[in-house]
Design an enzyme around this catalytic site. Structure first.
Site, PDB file in Angstrom:
ATOM      1  N   ARG A 114      43.909  -7.321   8.982  1.00  0.00           N
ATOM      2  CA  ARG A 114      44.695  -7.492  10.200  1.00  0.00           C
ATOM      3  C   ARG A 114      44.338  -6.459  11.290  1.00  0.00           C
ATOM      4  O   ARG A 114      44.187  -6.803  12.456  1.00  0.00           O
ATOM      5  CB  ARG A 114      46.180  -7.344   9.851  1.00  0.00           C
ATOM      6  CG  ARG A 114      47.132  -7.694  10.980  1.00  0.00           C
ATOM      7  CD  ARG A 114      48.569  -7.259  10.623  1.00  0.00           C
ATOM      8  NE  ARG A 114      49.013  -7.684   9.326  1.00  0.00           N
ATOM      9  CZ  ARG A 114      49.626  -8.828   9.056  1.00  0.00           C
ATOM     10  NH1 ARG A 114      49.892  -9.672  10.038  1.00  0.00           N
ATOM     11  NH2 ARG A 114      49.992  -9.129   7.835  1.00  0.00           N
ATOM     12  N   CYS A 129      56.021 -32.587  14.119  1.00  0.00           N
ATOM     13  CA  CYS A 129      57.227 -33.328  13.817  1.00  0.00           C
ATOM     14  C   CYS A 129      58.052 -32.535  12.814  1.00  0.00           C
ATOM     15  O   CYS A 129      58.136 -32.913  11.642  1.00  0.00           O
ATOM     16  CB  CYS A 129      56.806 -34.655  13.219  1.00  0.00           C
ATOM     17  SG  CYS A 129      57.758 -35.968  13.877  1.00  0.00           S
TER      18      CYS A 129
HETATM   19  N1  LLP Z   1      43.043  -6.514   0.328  1.00  0.00           N
HETATM   20  C1  LLP Z   1      43.744  -7.396  -0.399  1.00  0.00           C
HETATM   21  C2  LLP Z   1      43.543  -7.449  -1.831  1.00  0.00           C
HETATM   22  C3  LLP Z   1      44.666  -8.245   0.227  1.00  0.00           C
HETATM   23  O1  LLP Z   1      45.353  -9.097  -0.506  1.00  0.00           O
HETATM   24  C4  LLP Z   1      44.826  -8.190   1.635  1.00  0.00           C
HETATM   25  C5  LLP Z   1      45.766  -9.074   2.309  1.00  0.00           C
HETATM   26  C6  LLP Z   1      44.061  -7.261   2.358  1.00  0.00           C
HETATM   27  C7  LLP Z   1      43.177  -6.433   1.669  1.00  0.00           C
HETATM   28  C8  LLP Z   1      44.149  -7.118   3.845  1.00  0.00           C
HETATM   29  O2  LLP Z   1      45.406  -6.740   4.277  1.00  0.00           O
HETATM   30  P1  LLP Z   1      45.661  -6.463   5.843  1.00  0.00           P
HETATM   31  O3  LLP Z   1      44.874  -5.236   6.206  1.00  0.00           O
HETATM   32  O4  LLP Z   1      45.179  -7.643   6.593  1.00  0.00           O
HETATM   33  O5  LLP Z   1      47.111  -6.291   5.931  1.00  0.00           O
HETATM   34  N2  LLP Z   1      49.246 -14.141   5.701  1.00  0.00           N
HETATM   35  C9  LLP Z   1      50.000 -12.899   5.841  1.00  0.00           C
HETATM   36  C10 LLP Z   1      49.209 -11.709   5.371  1.00  0.00           C
HETATM   37  C11 LLP Z   1      48.748 -11.850   3.937  1.00  0.00           C
HETATM   38  C12 LLP Z   1      47.922 -10.680   3.489  1.00  0.00           C
HETATM   39  C13 LLP Z   1      47.248 -11.006   2.211  1.00  0.00           C
HETATM   40  N3  LLP Z   1      46.426  -9.978   1.698  1.00  0.00           N
HETATM   41  C14 LLP Z   1      50.387 -12.733   7.300  1.00  0.00           C
HETATM   42  O6  LLP Z   1      50.071 -13.610   8.099  1.00  0.00           O
HETATM   43  O7  LLP Z   1      51.042 -11.761   7.666  1.00  0.00           O
END
Ligand code: LLP
Length: 432
Positions: free
Chosen positions: A294, A362
């Protein structure tokens, strides 16, 4: 001050991203449209890379968690910046390989990798497997044996940390489908088990405590727990764990009230905790991986929509309908996520109206934001949702047979399409 430094307002009062006028972008490429600022993405990559240099003397690698936003061009950019890549499915792996991403710098994640996916990854010589469970361990060892290989692995550990974030994105606590639990002894058992296999090479441990986290404390706590476990393994099993993956999860700014910790500070404090804890435990500092998703792409993107109907329900609320919705951004429907919404062609005007932005699906829950301040808005306006670079395109669907928008990447003020807009033909391509 805009919410992200790649957004600004030009003389015509139009919102810009990476120096491009959003009104012109919408005209040229149509709506809905995802727009990403390549320079911002690259700056974020470099910031993480630099901190590995600075705090771990280069003994580490940043893996971009491609689930946040994955397409061939993104893989090329990440490769050029020298990062590694976290993939979590055959599809993400395929995209990376097709983009020419070096397999050796790919780390393969997932709590239920299939035999086909593991086999595909071994054939491609993927550099590292993050093993989630015993069944996967056995399967990987057997497949690697068949292929005459030895696969480098880490074990995914649940460190038992409760990170303060939305429940659906918390992963470090014991009640999680991911990884081996520490408290129950399951993780230590898995280490002993892995040590017996000939075709997997246990190099590291991995943990990821959740996503969109604003506190440093849970990261520090997780790092200490993991290092203590590494010390325990050394003492009780006699194995030296050389690598530690501390996961991703750093929060970004979606709305004014968000106060993300600057990433440099995260990296500094975490590295201090790692170095100190290693000293206390008489351990060598392991090779460190970080896995941000992110925070590399989120603030580098926005989505543009054309406003259709504006429905004022006296005494209730005003719905502003847009030509996209939960199909291109399901995050409000799923997690009630906050976003900053603007009228891109009136960016200088005061946001003195409060509206609910609704999609065209919808489904009553197809909302992008409720009760949000916005400039006075009418049909034909260009509405933008800011900081949609992460988990929007990658979570998009074809619900209601709505084609996915194009992704435009902007570099030095010049836009180019990196993912073309889906057509109706694309929608029926696999129909018999
Ligand atoms: N590493 C692993 C093992 C992960 O499962 C994730 C995110 C990351 C790294 C990266 O995390 P970040 O830096 O992006 O926070 N769909 C959700 C977020 C799900 C995150 C899943 N895993 C949302 O839209 O907020």
């Amino acid at each position: 001050m805009m919410i992200s430094d790649c957004f600004a307002i030009n003389d015509q009062g139009h919102l810009t991203i990476g120096g491009c006028d959003t009104v012109a972008l919408a005209k040229e490429f149509g709506t809905p449209l995802y727009v990403m600022d390549e320079d911002k993405i690259r700056r974020n990559c470099r910031m993480y890379q630099d901190s590995i240099q600075q705090y771990y003397q280069g003994r580490g690698l940043v893996l971009y968690a491609s689930k946040a936003f994955n397409c061939k061009e993104m893989c090329r950019i990440v490769n050029e910046e020298g990062l590694g890549l976290d993939v979590v499915s055959g599809g993400e792996l395929y995209t990376a390989l097709q983009a020419g991403f070096p397999a050796g710098r790919i780390h393969f994640h997932g709590n239920n990798k299939t035999r086909e996916e593991l086999s595909m990854a071994l054939d491609a010589q993927v550099g590292h497997f993050i093993v989630d469970n015993l069944r996967e361990l056995e399967l990987l060892d057997a497949l690697a044996k068949e292929k005459g290989q030895v696969a480098d692995i880490s074990l995914r550990i649940k460190p038992g940390i409760d990170a303060h974030t939305h429940e659906a994105v918390m992963t470090g606590q014991i009640d999680s489908k991911f990884g081996f639990a520490l408290e129950t002894g399951e993780a230590l058992e898995a280490v002993r088990f892995a040590a017996q296999f000939q075709h997997v090479n246990l190099k590291g441990l991995h943990n990821h405590i959740g996503s969109q986290i604003f506190d440093i404390a849970p990261f520090l706590q997780a790092a200490r727990v993991m290092l203590n476990f590494i010390a325990q393994i050394k003492k009780e099993v006699g194995i030296v764990i050389e690598e530690l993956n501390l996961g991703g999860g750093f929060g970004i700014k979606y709305v004014d009230q968000d106060r993300p910790v600057p990433y440099g500070d995260y990296m500094k404090e975490i590295s201090l905790a790692v170095v100190e804890t290693c000293k206390e435990l008489s351990l060598e500092v392991p090779y460190i991986y970080m896995e941000p998703g992110r925070s590399i792409v989120g603030e580098a993107g926005l989505t543009l929509y054309e406003v259709g109907g504006v429905k004022e329900i006296p005494g209730v609320r005003t719905y502003v309908s847009i030509d996209g919705g939960m199909t291109d951004n399901p995050r409000y429907a799923l997690y009630q996520s906050d976003y900053t919404v603007m009228v891109a062609n009136k960016a200088n005007e005061p946001a003195d109206q409060v509206v609910t932005v609704a999609g065209k699906c919808c489904e009553s829950g197809d909302l992008i934001q409720e009760h949000t301040p916005i400039q006075s808005v009418e049909a034909g306006d260009l509405l933008t949702v800011l900081c949609t670079g992460a988990y929007n395109f990658s979570m998009a669907s074809n619900y209601n047979r709505i084609p996915r928008p194009a992704v435009v990447m902007v570099k030095n003020g010049i836009p180019r399409v990196v993912v073309r807009r889906e057509t109706y033909e694309d929608l029926i391509r696999n129909d018999q």
